[in-house]
Design an enzyme around this catalytic site. Structure first.
Site, PDB file in Angstrom:
ATOM      1  CB  SER A 102      -1.016  -0.034   1.149  1.00  9.76           C
ATOM      2  OG  SER A 102      -0.397  -0.136   2.392  1.00  9.76           O
ATOM      3  CE  LYS A 149      -4.762  -2.420   1.937  1.00  7.67           C
ATOM      4  NZ  LYS A 149      -4.863  -0.975   1.634  1.00  7.67           N
ATOM      5  CG  ASP A 178       5.314   5.497 -12.492  1.00  3.23           C
ATOM      6  OD1 ASP A 178       5.897   4.436 -12.779  1.00  3.23           O
ATOM      7  OD2 ASP A 178       4.083   5.571 -12.325  1.00  3.23           O
TER       8      ASP A 178
END
Length: 454
Positions: free
Chosen positions: A292, A317, A303
């Protein structure tokens, strides 16, 4: 107060305003009322005819838990005892073992041990099943009962029996309970590199990471060669703190977005100006226990090509839970949104794939021990982009250069191969070389390049 969390009374019914006739809406209401009548009929029969007298509150709680359990693994009802456990875990300073656990088919399963706790030092690992405590079988009981048995006065001994997939026989582990002081952030300097370990995303984790950078600089008397951000076995925590930690290393651009049921229900979080690490190279360590909030940070840095991600595929998750208070001592933890990395990827089920797969060679069980992830949980949310089975079942091929055994590494004094490899990489490549490696990894895997904009 609604609090978005990324981990693991009142009934509110929302009716969508659709172009439907009054009779159609009435039909929906009639069907719902019939189902409620059936529920009350069952409730009445049980409380009057069951072989033993049962408490009404227990029946209602069971019904609520059954309703939420039919949704996904992370929606749940928190009663007074659950609230107390949550506060205890957040505040720390309790006598215990330092384990994050879940209940699977009546068995207590380890999600991950917290670092530097009795369980971690005793070698308890993610995916282990705990079947006995001090020789007493705990299978079939509740998770709260098992947790309470594992807690106790610091210094008192406890023995747990573990079934580890990949091993033929159960085995016992004995340790002493200790004060579990859940420090969210710790740091140290190794080989001129700052190592920042984040154990959980609780209040002020972002500020603690920024303070760790200052502490590392002061300790060295200069800037380090780079930083290792260790997110391994970190089960997550608060969404805001995941954003705050990412913002420490990013100077602009989107960090994460969360999207609810409605197409218009989108919230985006952006980085503020300023990179506390001054552009120095960053390696992010993840494993199957990184979940998470950890995946938000790893995904954002990956990214934006701000950090090279190493280790194993993360937990997967990709959902957000909101705490909805029902009374002074009860609340509803409800899955209300999915989150997406800056490149628009959902990590639900699939997790974050590292740029470089680095096995934990110093763990003698790493080849035989199955990894436990979100996709293994019953009723987990399905990724909107269907993932191939091999993505969920295969951790990827390790680099053929990784051939050393745990025994050989131990002889060399290497007890944490993943960290050792990360330190070597920063020392070998330096800032420019690490940027080249990140760009190579992005091209090789076809990762989308993020255009940073606010």
């Amino acid at each position: 107060m609604k609090k978005p969390v990324l981990q693991a009374a009142a009934l509110v019914l929302t009716v969508a305003l659709l172009p439907a006739t009054t009779s159609a809406i009435s039909a929906v209401d009639a069907n719902t009322y019939r189902e409620m009548e059936q529920f009350m009929s069952v409730f009445d029969r049980v409380r009057n005819d069951y072989v033993d007298q049962v408490d009404d509150a227990d029946l209602i709680k069971g019904a609520i838990e059954g309703m939420l359990g039919s949704l996904d693994p992370h929606s749940s009802f928190l009663d007074a005892r659950d609230f107390d456990n949550l506060r205890t875990q957040t505040d720390g300073n309790y006598g215990g073992l330092g384990l994050s656990v879940t209940l699977e088919d009546g068995a207590v399963k380890v999600i991950a041990p917290f670092k530097d706790t009795p369980a971690d030092k005793a070698g308890v690992k993610a995916g282990d099943y705990i079947t006995h405590i001090n020789g007493e079988l705990i299978y079939g009981g509740t998770l709260d009962e098992a947790v309470e048995e594992m807690r106790g006065k610091p210094g008192t001994p406890i023995s747990i029996t573990i079934v580890r997939p990949g091993r033929d026989k159960p085995f016992d582990v004995t340790m002493d309970r200790a004060i579990i002081d859940l420090k969210p952030v710790t740091w140290e300097v190794k080989d001129q590199v700052g190592v920042i370990s984040i154990n959980s995303f609780s209040s002020d984790t972002g500020a603690d990471v920024a303070a760790a950078i200052v502490g590392i600089d002061k300790s060295l008397g200069k800037k380090p060669l780079g930083y290792v951000l260790d997110l391994r076995s970190n089960p997550g925590g608060l969404l805001d703190e995941a954003v705050s930690v990412s913002d420490v290393f990013l100077s602009r651009g989107e960090i994460v977005s969360q999207r609810g049921r409605s197409k218009s229900d989108i919230e985006r979080y952006f980085a503020k100006s300023g990179d506390a690490a001054g552009g120095l190279p960053i390696i992010v360590l993840i494993d199957a226990g990184s979940a998470s909030a950890s995946e938000i940070v790893a995904g954002a840095l990956q990214d934006h090509h701000r950090g090279l991600v190493m280790g194993e595929r993360s937990f997967g998750k990709g959902s957000v839970q909101t705490l909805l208070p029902l009374s002074n001592d009860s609340a509803l933890r409800l899955t209300t949104a999915r989150y997406y990395t800056p490149a628009g990827k959902s990590v639900q089920e699939g997790g974050i794939e590292p740029d470089i797969n680095v096995p934990q060679l110093s763990d003698p069980d790493y080849k035989t021990r199955p990894r436990f992830r979100e996709s293994d949980l019953r009723k987990h949310l399905i990724n909107e982009v269907k993932l191939k089975d091999e993505v969920l079942e295969e951790d990827g091929k390790d680099d053929p250069r990784f051939t050393a055994t745990a025994e050989e590494l131990k002889e060399q004094g290497i007890t944490d191969f993943q960290l050792h490899y990360a330190l070597q990489t920063i020392g070998r490549l330096g800032p420019d070389g690490l940027k080249v490696a990140m760009n190579k990894a992005a091209r090789k895997t076809g990762k989308k390049t993020v255009v940073a904009k606010n």
